[in-house]
Structures are given as C-alpha cells and as structure tokens.
Design a protein around this motif. Structure first.
Motif, PDB file in Angstrom:
ATOM      1  N   GLU A   1      18.276  20.204 -18.945  1.00 29.48           N
ATOM      2  CA  GLU A   1      17.284  20.160 -20.505  1.00 29.48           C
ATOM      3  C   GLU A   1      18.321  20.370 -21.335  1.00 29.48           C
ATOM      4  OE1 GLU A   1      13.245  20.949 -21.674  1.00 29.48           O
ATOM      5  OE2 GLU A   1      14.738  20.077 -19.800  1.00 29.48           O
ATOM      6  N   LYS A   2      18.826  21.017 -21.597  1.00 30.61           N
ATOM      7  CA  LYS A   2      20.030  21.345 -22.687  1.00 30.61           C
ATOM      8  C   LYS A   2      20.659  19.946 -22.792  1.00 30.61           C
ATOM      9  CE  LYS A   2      23.546  24.425 -23.592  1.00 30.61           C
ATOM     10  NZ  LYS A   2      23.326  26.065 -23.650  1.00 30.61           N
ATOM     11  N   ALA A   3      21.557  19.883 -21.797  1.00 33.28           N
ATOM     12  CA  ALA A   3      22.300  18.226 -22.532  1.00 33.28           C
ATOM     13  C   ALA A   3      21.307  17.141 -22.919  1.00 33.28           C
ATOM     14  CB  ALA A   3      22.886  17.872 -20.602  1.00 33.28           C
ATOM     15  N   LYS A   4      20.041  17.231 -22.002  1.00 34.57           N
ATOM     16  CA  LYS A   4      18.805  15.870 -21.913  1.00 34.57           C
ATOM     17  C   LYS A   4      18.907  15.921 -23.851  1.00 34.57           C
ATOM     18  CE  LYS A   4      14.599  13.564 -21.617  1.00 34.57           C
ATOM     19  NZ  LYS A   4      14.814  13.428 -22.721  1.00 34.57           N
ATOM     20  N   LEU A   5      18.574  17.208 -24.351  1.00 36.51           N
ATOM     21  CA  LEU A   5      18.096  18.034 -25.505  1.00 36.51           C
ATOM     22  C   LEU A   5      19.496  17.364 -26.582  1.00 36.51           C
ATOM     23  CD1 LEU A   5      15.649  18.528 -27.235  1.00 36.51           C
ATOM     24  CD2 LEU A   5      16.834  21.318 -27.395  1.00 36.51           C
ATOM     25  N   GLU A   6      20.472  17.619 -26.551  1.00 37.99           N
ATOM     26  CA  GLU A   6      21.703  17.451 -26.938  1.00 37.99           C
ATOM     27  C   GLU A   6      21.966  15.620 -27.386  1.00 37.99           C
ATOM     28  OE1 GLU A   6      25.622  18.289 -25.230  1.00 37.99           O
ATOM     29  OE2 GLU A   6      26.913  17.714 -26.841  1.00 37.99           O
ATOM     30  N   ASN A   7      21.778  14.917 -25.987  1.00 39.02           N
ATOM     31  CA  ASN A   7      21.434  13.401 -26.292  1.00 39.02           C
ATOM     32  C   ASN A   7      20.424  13.123 -26.488  1.00 39.02           C
ATOM     33  OD1 ASN A   7      23.309  11.054 -25.022  1.00 39.02           O
ATOM     34  ND2 ASN A   7      20.982  10.651 -24.365  1.00 39.02           N
ATOM     35  N   ASP A   8      19.495  13.735 -26.896  1.00 39.86           N
ATOM     36  CA  ASP A   8      17.975  13.834 -27.642  1.00 39.86           C
ATOM     37  C   ASP A   8      18.354  13.489 -29.192  1.00 39.86           C
ATOM     38  OD1 ASP A   8      16.494  12.640 -25.487  1.00 39.86           O
ATOM     39  OD2 ASP A   8      15.401  14.472 -25.265  1.00 39.86           O
ATOM     40  N   LEU A   9      18.715  14.525 -29.107  1.00 37.62           N
ATOM     41  CA  LEU A   9      19.302  14.690 -30.901  1.00 37.62           C
ATOM     42  C   LEU A   9      20.100  14.101 -31.622  1.00 37.62           C
ATOM     43  CD1 LEU A   9      18.522  16.847 -33.666  1.00 37.62           C
ATOM     44  CD2 LEU A   9      20.315  18.575 -31.833  1.00 37.62           C
ATOM     45  N   ARG A  10      21.414  14.170 -30.571  1.00 39.36           N
ATOM     46  CA  ARG A  10      22.159  12.611 -31.386  1.00 39.36           C
ATOM     47  C   ARG A  10      22.014  11.455 -31.301  1.00 39.36           C
ATOM     48  NH1 ARG A  10      27.909  14.872 -30.491  1.00 39.36           N
ATOM     49  NH2 ARG A  10      27.804  16.380 -29.005  1.00 39.36           N
ATOM     50  N   GLU A  11      21.269  11.498 -30.278  1.00 36.61           N
ATOM     51  CA  GLU A  11      20.379   9.755 -30.199  1.00 36.61           C
ATOM     52  C   GLU A  11      19.276   9.372 -32.120  1.00 36.61           C
ATOM     53  OE1 GLU A  11      19.788   6.846 -28.352  1.00 36.61           O
ATOM     54  OE2 GLU A  11      21.764   7.395 -28.245  1.00 36.61           O
ATOM     55  N   GLY A  12      18.947  11.120 -31.762  1.00 36.53           N
ATOM     56  CA  GLY A  12      17.635  11.379 -32.774  1.00 36.53           C
ATOM     57  C   GLY A  12      18.293  10.911 -34.689  1.00 36.53           C
ATOM     58  N   LEU A  13      19.330  11.466 -34.654  1.00 38.43           N
ATOM     59  CA  LEU A  13      19.906  11.120 -35.869  1.00 38.43           C
ATOM     60  C   LEU A  13      19.914   9.858 -36.738  1.00 38.43           C
ATOM     61  CD1 LEU A  13      22.544  14.545 -35.857  1.00 38.43           C
ATOM     62  CD2 LEU A  13      21.153  13.770 -37.850  1.00 38.43           C
TER      63      LEU A  13
ATOM     64  N   VAL B   1      26.578  22.670 -30.041  1.00 32.79           N
ATOM     65  CA  VAL B   1      27.354  21.629 -29.080  1.00 32.79           C
ATOM     66  C   VAL B   1      28.349  20.997 -30.202  1.00 32.79           C
ATOM     67  CG1 VAL B   1      26.065  21.326 -27.570  1.00 32.79           C
ATOM     68  CG2 VAL B   1      25.504  20.287 -29.610  1.00 32.79           C
ATOM     69  N   GLY B   2      28.326  21.806 -31.193  1.00 29.83           N
ATOM     70  CA  GLY B   2      28.962  20.976 -32.518  1.00 29.83           C
ATOM     71  C   GLY B   2      28.070  20.347 -33.321  1.00 29.83           C
ATOM     72  N   LEU B   3      27.266  20.141 -33.764  1.00 31.90           N
ATOM     73  CA  LEU B   3      26.401  18.870 -34.188  1.00 31.90           C
ATOM     74  C   LEU B   3      26.201  19.568 -35.941  1.00 31.90           C
ATOM     75  CD1 LEU B   3      23.748  17.024 -31.763  1.00 31.90           C
ATOM     76  CD2 LEU B   3      25.848  16.098 -33.218  1.00 31.90           C
ATOM     77  N   ILE B   4      26.303  20.980 -35.970  1.00 28.42           N
ATOM     78  CA  ILE B   4      25.600  21.027 -37.241  1.00 28.42           C
ATOM     79  C   ILE B   4      25.881  20.644 -38.324  1.00 28.42           C
ATOM     80  CG2 ILE B   4      27.083  23.270 -37.019  1.00 28.42           C
ATOM     81  CD1 ILE B   4      23.397  22.968 -37.865  1.00 28.42           C
ATOM     82  N   ASP B   5      27.367  20.716 -38.159  1.00 24.17           N
ATOM     83  CA  ASP B   5      27.943  20.127 -39.554  1.00 24.17           C
ATOM     84  C   ASP B   5      27.078  18.848 -40.069  1.00 24.17           C
ATOM     85  OD1 ASP B   5      29.785  21.573 -40.257  1.00 24.17           O
ATOM     86  OD2 ASP B   5      31.107  21.115 -38.481  1.00 24.17           O
ATOM     87  N   VAL B   6      27.287  17.905 -39.137  1.00 28.84           N
ATOM     88  CA  VAL B   6      26.505  16.801 -39.317  1.00 28.84           C
ATOM     89  C   VAL B   6      25.180  16.621 -39.720  1.00 28.84           C
ATOM     90  CG1 VAL B   6      26.386  15.895 -36.813  1.00 28.84           C
ATOM     91  CG2 VAL B   6      25.394  13.971 -38.194  1.00 28.84           C
ATOM     92  N   LEU B   7      24.575  17.368 -38.585  1.00 26.56           N
ATOM     93  CA  LEU B   7      22.762  17.694 -39.231  1.00 26.56           C
ATOM     94  C   LEU B   7      22.786  18.414 -40.676  1.00 26.56           C
ATOM     95  CD1 LEU B   7      20.722  17.600 -37.107  1.00 26.56           C
ATOM     96  CD2 LEU B   7      20.123  20.088 -37.050  1.00 26.56           C
TER      97      LEU B   7
ATOM     98  N   LEU C   1      18.586  27.806 -13.035  1.00 27.35           N
ATOM     99  CA  LEU C   1      20.280  27.727 -14.240  1.00 27.35           C
ATOM    100  C   LEU C   1      20.507  26.397 -14.463  1.00 27.35           C
ATOM    101  CD1 LEU C   1      23.578  29.710 -13.799  1.00 27.35           C
ATOM    102  CD2 LEU C   1      21.661  29.610 -15.868  1.00 27.35           C
ATOM    103  N   ASP C   2      20.562  25.197 -13.599  1.00 25.33           N
ATOM    104  CA  ASP C   2      20.605  23.802 -13.207  1.00 25.33           C
ATOM    105  C   ASP C   2      19.904  23.102 -14.316  1.00 25.33           C
ATOM    106  OD1 ASP C   2      22.803  21.774 -12.489  1.00 25.33           O
ATOM    107  OD2 ASP C   2      20.888  21.180 -10.789  1.00 25.33           O
TER     108      ASP C   2
END
Ligand code: C2E
Ligand code: MG
Ligand code: MG
Ligand code: MG
Length: 280
Positions: free
Chosen positions: A23-35, A84-90, A17-18
């Motif tokens: 993994e998810k937190a990293k992906l979220e961060n990657d997505l913000r950066e990636g945008l 995580v609330g990124l869909i609007d900006v995406l 679980l941890d």
C-alpha cells in the motif's frame, strides 16, 4: 529466489504487514506521478486581525487530488513524503506555487508556508526560499515560514543557523502549534521568531474551559511582552472568538472565519465574514 521465499514467508505469517508495505509503495509511486501530473495543489486559509476583521495573511495548506482516493489532506501523505525523501521536492513546489500566487494579493497580505523539519536539514533551503521569492517578485517581508517544535527538538546547530539566515532576509518565522511540545519557552528564546501560533487544543472550547482561558491569556501577554504577533488557531465558535478578542489576542484563524480554499477563489468573498463575526 531467496527474496521470493522471504516474501512468501512474510505473506504467510504477516499478511497485514505485507499489505501495508505494498500500500505504501503504491502511495509513494502515486505521489511521484502525482507531482509530475499536477495533482498537487495549494489551498489557502485566512488569518484575520481580530481587532478589525481584516485579512492579514493566508496559510498555504497542501492538497492532493488523488485520481482514485479523491481529495487527500497533508497528514495522510506528508509523513510518507518525509520518509521516502520526497519532502524536499514537495516543499519546493509549495514555496514556488504559494509565492507566485501571493505576489498578486493586495500589498499587506502575507503568505504563511509550513516547512517540514527535514527541509531544514538541507543547507540549500535558503537558496530555494530566495529563488522562490525572486521568481515570484514577492518581497521577503510578505512571507512567513511556519515551524513546529519538532523541527527544533533536534538541537541541530545547522537548523538554528538556517533559521537565522532566513530570518535575516526579512522573512517572518512563526512557531506553529505553540504549547504542544516540550520546550516551547526555551525555543522562544533560542530562535528569532516573529509569531506564535497558539495550538488549537488550547483554543477550541474556550467558552467552557476557564483554565484554557488563563493559559491563552498568559500566552497572549507573553507574546506581546516579547514583541511577537500572537495568532490563535482553530477558532470554530463565535464565543471563542469573543474570548480571544477580550484577551487581546491579535490574530485568529479557524473554520469560523474560513476554511482553506483554492487560490482562484480568494478575495471573491472578501470581507464577507465581517458582519457575520460582528465586525463593522
Ligand atoms: P497546521 O500548520 O497546524 O495547519 C492547520 C491545520 O488545521 C490545517 O489542516 C487546517 O485546515 C486545520 N484547521 C484550520 N482551522 C481549523 C479549525 O477551526 N478546526 C479544526 N479542527 N482544524 C482547523 P490541514 O490542511 O489538514 O494540515 C494539517 C497539517 O499538515 C498542518 O498543520 C501542517 O503541519 C501540515 N501541512 C500542511 N501543508 C503543508 C505543507 O505544504 N508542507 C508541510 N511540511 N506541512 C504541511
Ligand atoms: Mg501551520
Ligand atoms: Mg498549527
Ligand atoms: Mg498542526
């Protein structure tokens, strides 16, 4: 200290679980950066008129060029973006980008854009659409928004109002993945759809599935009677395309016709598939 201890406990008993959470937190961060870094791109898959073989529209499909994982498909990051609330900006990125590119396409060719259920909760969506069209100089009737039944299942009056207001601009409204939800038929009557996209689960392997042919034939007739355009998704085999033509299905989309490709390469192989698919 309490937090560290709790974390330690989780690690001891549920390392999986941890690991998943990290993994998810990293992906979220990657997505913000990636945008920010321009790693997100829109690819386009053709929809053709099954009668003539001509392109009627391109569907915008989001892609992510992840620096470590390579090319990522929407099913592997859209749910996270929603969570995580990124869909609007995406979603806004896709609308702006796709409208801008579509403004350069030959006149009757439209652009179809997928809209997430969550984007409809944002009352500002209509303004984002209006702005994307205006900034691109794209007429509203060259845009179609694709909505899956999941959007409508919420029975949210605000969602219904938004869809009507956006339709009133002249924008087309398509029901995506038609036939996979619980109340496809009642939704058809409740919202101002202009197009039905028959889910690929009904379309794939039509040649070996007489019952699927009956279902697809019925949807085609239903759509026609209601004055809607009917598109079949997921056409992979020539035999299935032939059946769809025989059934009178107006439009088609699928790997047989063409996969999603970057905007720069569109129209370079214009009409290349016509002879391959048996047109003119
Ligand atoms: P969709 O809207 O139903 O799009 C069709 C999906 O089926 C695309 O997958 C497309 O590449 C794939 N496909 C097309 N033809 C065939 C075929 O002949 N055979 C098979 N097996 N598949 C085919 P993709 O690009 O991975 O997108 C998956 C889903 O992600 C889309 O399903 C859509 O619901 C969502 N999506 C894509 N782009 C966006 C976006 O910009 N915003 C939102 N909210 N969702 C998006
Ligand atoms: Mg779609
Ligand atoms: Mg679909
Ligand atoms: Mg789908």
């Amino acid at each position: 200290a309490a937090k560290a201890e709790r974390k330690g406990t989780i690690q001891r008993f549920r390392p999986d679980l941890d690991e998943a959470a990290r993994e998810k937190a990293k992906l979220e961060n990657d997505l913000r950066e990636g945008l920010r870094r321009g790693e997100l791109a829109v690819h386009y898959q053709p929809l053709i008129d099954l009668g003539t073989g001509e392109i009627t529209a391109y569907e915008a499909l989001l892609r992510w060029h992840h620096p470590e994982r390579g090319l990522m498909y929407p099913d592997s990051f859209i749910p996270l973006a929603e969570e995580v609330g990124l869909i609007d900006v995406l979603g806004q990125f896709v609308l702006q980008q796709a409208c801008r590119e579509a403004a350069h396409w030959p006149d009757p060719v439209r652009v179809a854009i997928n809209v997430s259920p969550l984007q409809f909760r944002n009352a500002n969506l209509i303004n984002i659409v209006v702005q994307a069209l205006a900034a691109a100089g794209l007429p509203p009737d060259r845009l179609e928004l694709e909505i899956t039944e999941a959007v409508l299942m919420e029975k949210n009056a605000e969602v219904a109002t938004q869809i009507r207001r956006i339709r009133a601009l002249g924008v087309g409204i398509s029901m995506d993945d038609f036939g996979t939800g619980y109340s496809s038929l009642s939704y058809l009557l409740s919202y101002p759809f202009t197009k039905i996209k028959i889910d690929r689960s009904f379309v794939m392997g039509l040649k070996d599935a007489p019952n699927s042919r009956v279902v697809v034939g019925a949807i085609v007739n239903l759509g026609r009677s209601l004055g809607l355009t009917v598109t079949a998704e997921g056409i992979e085999e020539a035999e299935d395309l032939d059946f769809l033509r025989q059934l009178g299905c107006e439009q088609g989309q699928g790997y047989l016709i063409g996969r999603a490709v970057p905007g720069e390469t569109l129209f370079s192989q214009d009409r290349a598939w016509l002879p391959r698919l048996g047109y003119g």
